[in-house]
Design a protein around this motif. Structure first.
Motif, mmCIF file in Angstrom:
data_model
loop_
_atom_site.group_PDB
_atom_site.id
_atom_site.type_symbol
_atom_site.label_atom_id
_atom_site.label_comp_id
_atom_site.label_asym_id
_atom_site.label_seq_id
_atom_site.Cartn_x
_atom_site.Cartn_y
_atom_site.Cartn_z
ATOM 1 N N TYR A 78 0.789 -1.153 0.017
ATOM 2 C CA TYR A 78 -0.033 -0.037 0.039
ATOM 3 C C TYR A 78 0.954 1.164 -0.046
ATOM 4 O O TYR A 78 2.073 1.204 0.414
ATOM 5 N N ARG A 79 0.261 2.137 -0.412
ATOM 6 C CA ARG A 79 1.046 3.797 -0.153
ATOM 7 C C ARG A 79 0.266 4.885 0.267
ATOM 8 O O ARG A 79 -1.130 4.777 0.213
ATOM 9 N N HIS A 80 0.799 5.747 0.895
ATOM 10 C CA HIS A 80 0.285 7.025 1.350
ATOM 11 C C HIS A 80 0.565 8.252 0.601
ATOM 12 O O HIS A 80 2.140 8.379 0.590
ATOM 13 N N ASP A 81 0.208 8.934 0.173
ATOM 14 C CA ASP A 81 0.649 10.490 -0.434
ATOM 15 C C ASP A 81 0.788 11.489 0.373
ATOM 16 O O ASP A 81 0.044 11.290 1.507
ATOM 17 N N TYR A 82 1.575 12.280 0.337
ATOM 18 C CA TYR A 82 1.846 13.464 0.883
ATOM 19 C C TYR A 82 2.163 14.558 0.345
ATOM 20 O O TYR A 82 2.827 14.543 -0.834
ATOM 21 N N THR A 83 2.061 15.888 0.930
ATOM 22 C CA THR A 83 2.490 17.034 0.324
ATOM 23 C C THR A 83 3.853 17.303 0.977
ATOM 24 O O THR A 83 3.925 17.724 2.062
ATOM 25 N N PRO A 84 4.820 17.287 0.053
ATOM 26 C CA PRO A 84 6.328 17.630 0.749
ATOM 27 C C PRO A 84 6.569 19.336 0.792
ATOM 28 O O PRO A 84 5.683 19.862 0.213
ATOM 29 N N SER A 85 7.353 19.667 1.350
ATOM 30 C CA SER A 85 7.682 21.047 1.407
ATOM 31 C C SER A 85 8.038 21.771 0.227
ATOM 32 O O SER A 85 7.431 22.906 0.110
ATOM 33 N N SER A 86 8.539 20.999 -0.724
ATOM 34 C CA SER A 86 8.650 21.562 -2.068
ATOM 35 C C SER A 86 7.346 21.443 -2.979
ATOM 36 O O SER A 86 6.315 20.992 -2.342
ATOM 37 N N THR A 87 7.247 21.786 -4.314
ATOM 38 C CA THR A 87 6.005 21.634 -5.067
ATOM 39 C C THR A 87 6.078 20.374 -5.523
ATOM 40 O O THR A 87 5.086 19.859 -6.382
ATOM 41 N N THR A 88 6.833 19.463 -5.360
ATOM 42 C CA THR A 88 6.881 18.149 -6.013
ATOM 43 C C THR A 88 6.047 17.087 -5.167
ATOM 44 O O THR A 88 5.295 17.501 -4.084
ATOM 45 N N PHE A 89 5.659 15.806 -5.769
ATOM 46 C CA PHE A 89 4.549 15.072 -5.402
ATOM 47 C C PHE A 89 5.653 14.033 -4.578
ATOM 48 O O PHE A 89 6.625 13.684 -4.725
ATOM 49 N N GLY A 90 5.043 13.707 -3.201
ATOM 50 C CA GLY A 90 5.591 12.743 -2.418
ATOM 51 C C GLY A 90 4.703 11.537 -1.907
ATOM 52 O O GLY A 90 3.464 11.549 -1.896
ATOM 53 N N GLN A 91 5.422 10.276 -1.798
ATOM 54 C CA GLN A 91 4.547 9.133 -1.393
ATOM 55 C C GLN A 91 5.535 8.259 -0.763
ATOM 56 O O GLN A 91 6.785 8.013 -0.652
ATOM 57 N N ALA A 92 4.691 7.382 0.481
ATOM 58 C CA ALA A 92 5.694 6.459 0.929
ATOM 59 C C ALA A 92 5.006 4.964 0.619
ATOM 60 O O ALA A 92 3.723 4.816 0.811
#
Length: 194
Positions: free
Chosen positions: A83-97
């Protein structure tokens, strides 16, 4: 490094399935395919010293399990969950775990009726999470524990499966620089009984 850990988990999954499939009492087996959602116990986590807010529900959630079942209602097997969880990082790029888990599990099934079979179970194994999108997190392999309960509706060689699962990941690493994928999961799917 990431590629090596993914190969390690894949190799463990294949070796476990081959070992269990070679057991002489294979006639009581079941293949279970499930999908669902994992809700993190901690949606706000500190990565690289910054607070990151993760989506409450997971995406691309899938589980595949094989188990041998004996006549007393015990099921012993192996299970792969991703499974994965998305998050908004400090920059404008997309982040996920993205989390992958390989568990050896045991379940006890009860015969409430010819069709309805409630169960509960436990399991332990290894979990691996890779974090992308600006957070510099070491993708460790950690100890994983699960507890689950649910019900299987059996119709000849096919079953329908609903499960509630708690997943605990023993995340390590320095405080403020680790990701904890522990959470509560709800799965639904089908079982193929042979």
């Amino acid at each position: 490094m990431k590629y090596t850990q993914h190969r390690f988990l894949s190799s463990c999954l294949m070796a476990g399935m081959l070992a269990l499939a070679s057991a002489p009492a294979l006639a009581g087996g079941a293949l279970i395919m499930k999908t669902g959602k994992v809700q993190l116990w901690d949606e706000s986590q500190s990565l690289d010293g910054q607070t990151r807010t993760f989506d409450s529900d997971s995406g691309r959630t899938f589980a595949l399990a094989w188990e041998h079942r004996n006549r007393r209602g015990m099921g012993m097997g192996i299970e792969y969950i991703t499974y994965r969880h998305d998050y908004t990082p400090s920059s404008t790029t997309f982040g996920q775990a993205k989390t992958q888990i390989l568990l050896f599990s045991a379940r006890k099934y009860f015969n409430a009726s010819e069709i309805v079979h409630p169960f509960f179970g436990v399991g332990m194994g290894l979990g691996h999470t890779s974090v992308t999108g600006g957070a510099d997190i070491d993708p460790d392999i950690n100890f994983e524990v699960q507890a689950n309960t649910g019900v299987e509706l059996r119709f000849d060689n096919i079953g329908f499966y609903v499960e509630l699962k708690g997943l605990y990941n023993d995340s390590d690493g320095p405080s403020g620089n680790r990701y904890d994928p522990s959470g509560t999961a709800v799965f639904g799917g089908m079982s193929f009984i042979f």
